[in-house]
Design an enzyme around this catalytic site. Structure first.
Site, PDB file in Angstrom:
ATOM      1  N   GLU A 219       0.878  -1.165   0.000  1.00 21.86           N
ATOM      2  CA  GLU A 219       0.000   0.000   0.000  1.00 21.86           C
ATOM      3  C   GLU A 219       0.909   1.206   0.000  1.00 21.86           C
ATOM      4  O   GLU A 219       1.508   1.551   1.021  1.00 21.86           O
ATOM      5  CB  GLU A 219      -0.915  -0.023   1.226  1.00 21.86           C
ATOM      6  CG  GLU A 219      -2.130   0.877   1.104  1.00 21.86           C
ATOM      7  CD  GLU A 219      -1.824   2.322   1.391  1.00 21.86           C
ATOM      8  OE1 GLU A 219      -1.583   3.082   0.418  1.00 21.86           O
ATOM      9  OE2 GLU A 219      -1.813   2.708   2.556  1.00 21.86           O
ATOM     10  N   CYS A 253      -2.083   9.053   2.407  1.00 22.92           N
ATOM     11  CA  CYS A 253      -1.714   8.458   1.123  1.00 22.92           C
ATOM     12  C   CYS A 253      -2.726   8.746   0.026  1.00 22.92           C
ATOM     13  O   CYS A 253      -2.370   8.734  -1.153  1.00 22.92           O
ATOM     14  CB  CYS A 253      -1.497   6.952   1.281  1.00 22.92           C
ATOM     15  SG  CYS A 253      -2.939   6.068   1.931  1.00 22.92           S
TER      16      CYS A 253
END
Length: 462
Positions: A219, A253
């Protein structure tokens, strides 16, 4: 239940060996034990909610209590509450129908834990982004090695103590340490590894894990674009974009990383963004701090020499970084090539949707893509001609909180997904089981071949 490993170490070998021995002796956790483990994790986090608020505030040098409770504590509790009642259904065998020539044989998919797995947590949302993968791993029945980020030491120590009190070291081993420990963990013969962090570090993790062909979930991040269409409500779009960008001071993110606005509306969008920032943070000192002098210097370097507009009229002393919009930077500028990870937002004017798509496709595929507008045909064009890990329409960031949706990237923004059932599946091996019947047509196709086999094959080829 006994104490887990929580002292700072450089060698994960002993903790890994204990987990592997438990796996070899007893395999993974039963569905009943998984439910119990998740309930224990929920209680451990809930009872320490205030302590986590304090530790994260200390590590960041300033973060609003509500932001931590919503984005960290509540996110973990909600994820547990989503997974526990669904575990039996997720873990149930899947029957597979077999046609000719295999009938009347039977087959099913057996859902098995991958084995001994590891989670390397990040620093930006240290509780959520470490424990949500742990929820997936426990739901799958794995035995888990966990390393919180060393960049948030107070939170890492509290998390380590909580996990050590909550689980036996045969279930979850938590290790605290620096980069050397992280590197050593990536080199273990793990059955799966989930890493959350930068694309550059993701490449290093992938290279190290290749020695044992360790399966990975990465991720990462990247430059998540926002496309504002001609028919968008600028005020609503600006508020949603600024809420997503300024959350955690942009250290997210999936934060919007640049905004593409129709040229005729650019100045109006800038005004709307400033108004939205003031409405969201009437006291800008309540914004989360950009953690660390190195990160602050990096943001200053990214904006040096560029045309910028401050979002607030007075200095934001708590963050030491003035949130700004950067107007029409060069597409080759570092700010348009690197993930920003801070309260800085480039705004670029475009003339045609084709131009916006070209800008997006000139960069690596992002973790998230955001669209603001009403015209569904234009949205379909954007979706057909771009690629991203996730998409949100007329919203930012919020999709990442939906447990029913898989969360993950594509290309340089990562691969694999987790959250909810996707987290269970990330740590689950789908093992096919084929059960032959006493009578089988396929036996008629075994040597020595003859006329009967020819007739069967002729029927199959029709």
């Amino acid at each position: 239940m006994g104490p887990g490993a929580s002292i700072e170490v450089d060698d994960p070998g002993p903790a890994y060996a204990r987990l592997r021995a438990a796996w070899d002796r007893a395999g993974g956790l039963s569905v009943e034990l998984r439910r119990d483990a998740l309930a224990r994790l929920r209680d451990g986090v809930r009872l320490r909610a205030d302590a986590f608020v304090e530790s994260i505030d200390t590590d960041f040098g300033g973060r609003a209590r509500v932001e931590t409770l919503v984005a960290e504590v509540a996110a973990v509790l909600r994820a547990v509450d989503y997974a526990r009642p669904r575990l039996a259904r997720w873990a149930a065998n899947e029957r597979v129908g077999l046609g000719l020539p295999f009938w009347p044989a039977r087959a099913h998919i057996r859902k098995e834990p991958r084995g001994v797995v590891a989670i390397l947590g990040p620093s930006n949302f240290p509780l959520q982004l470490t424990l949500l993968p742990l929820i997936g791993a426990l739901a799958a029945g794995c035995r888990v090695l966990v390393k919180p980020s060393e960049l948030v030491p107070a939170t890492a120590d509290l998390m380590a103590a909580m996990l050590a009190e909550t689980f036996s070291a045969d279930e979850v081993a938590v290790l605290t340490g620096g980069p050397d420990l992280a590197v050593a963990m990536t080199r273990l013969p793990l059955d799966h590894l989930l890493f959350t962090g930068s694309t550059a570090n993701g490449r290093r993790v992938m290279a190290a894990a290749s020695d044992h062909l360790t399966p990975l979930t990465l991720e990462l991040g990247g430059k998540s674009p926002v496309v504002v269409a001609n028919d968008a409500d600028l005020d609503k779009a600006a508020r949603a974009i600024m809420a997503g960008k300024l959350m955690n001071a942009g250290q997210t993110c999936v934060a919007p990383d640049y905004v593409l606005v129709p040229r005729a509306f650019r100045d109006r969008f800038v005004d709307a963004a400033k108004a939205a920032a003031h409405a969201l943070y009437p006291d800008p000192g309540m914004m989360t701090t950009v953690r660390g002098e190195r990160a602050q210097r990096r943001l200053a370097d990214l904006t040096a020499g560029l045309t910028s507009v401050a979002l607030f009229d007075r200095p934001v002393t708590s963050s030491r970084i003035m949130p700004v919009l950067v107007l029409d930077p060069s597409l080759d500028a570092p700010i348009m090539r690197q993930e920003i990870f801070g309260p800085v937002l480039p705004v670029l004017a475009y003339d045609r949707l084709d131009d916006a798509i070209a800008i997006i496709n000139d960069r690596p595929r992002p973790l998230a893509l955001y669209w603001f507008g009403r015209d569904k045909a234009s949205l379909r064009v954007l979706l057909d001609r771009t690629s991203s890990g996730t998409v949100a329409v007329n919203e930012t960031v919020l999709h990442a909180a939906v447990d029913a949706l898989p969360f993950g990237g594509i290309g340089a923004s990562g691969f694999g997904a987790y959250h909810g059932q996707a987290g269970f599946e990330a740590f689950t091996h789908r093992r096919p089981v084929f059960v032959q019947s006493r009578f089988s047509i396929t036996r008629l196709l075994q040597p020595p071949y003859g006329a009967r086999a020819e007739r069967i094959i002729a029927g199959m080829l029709k």
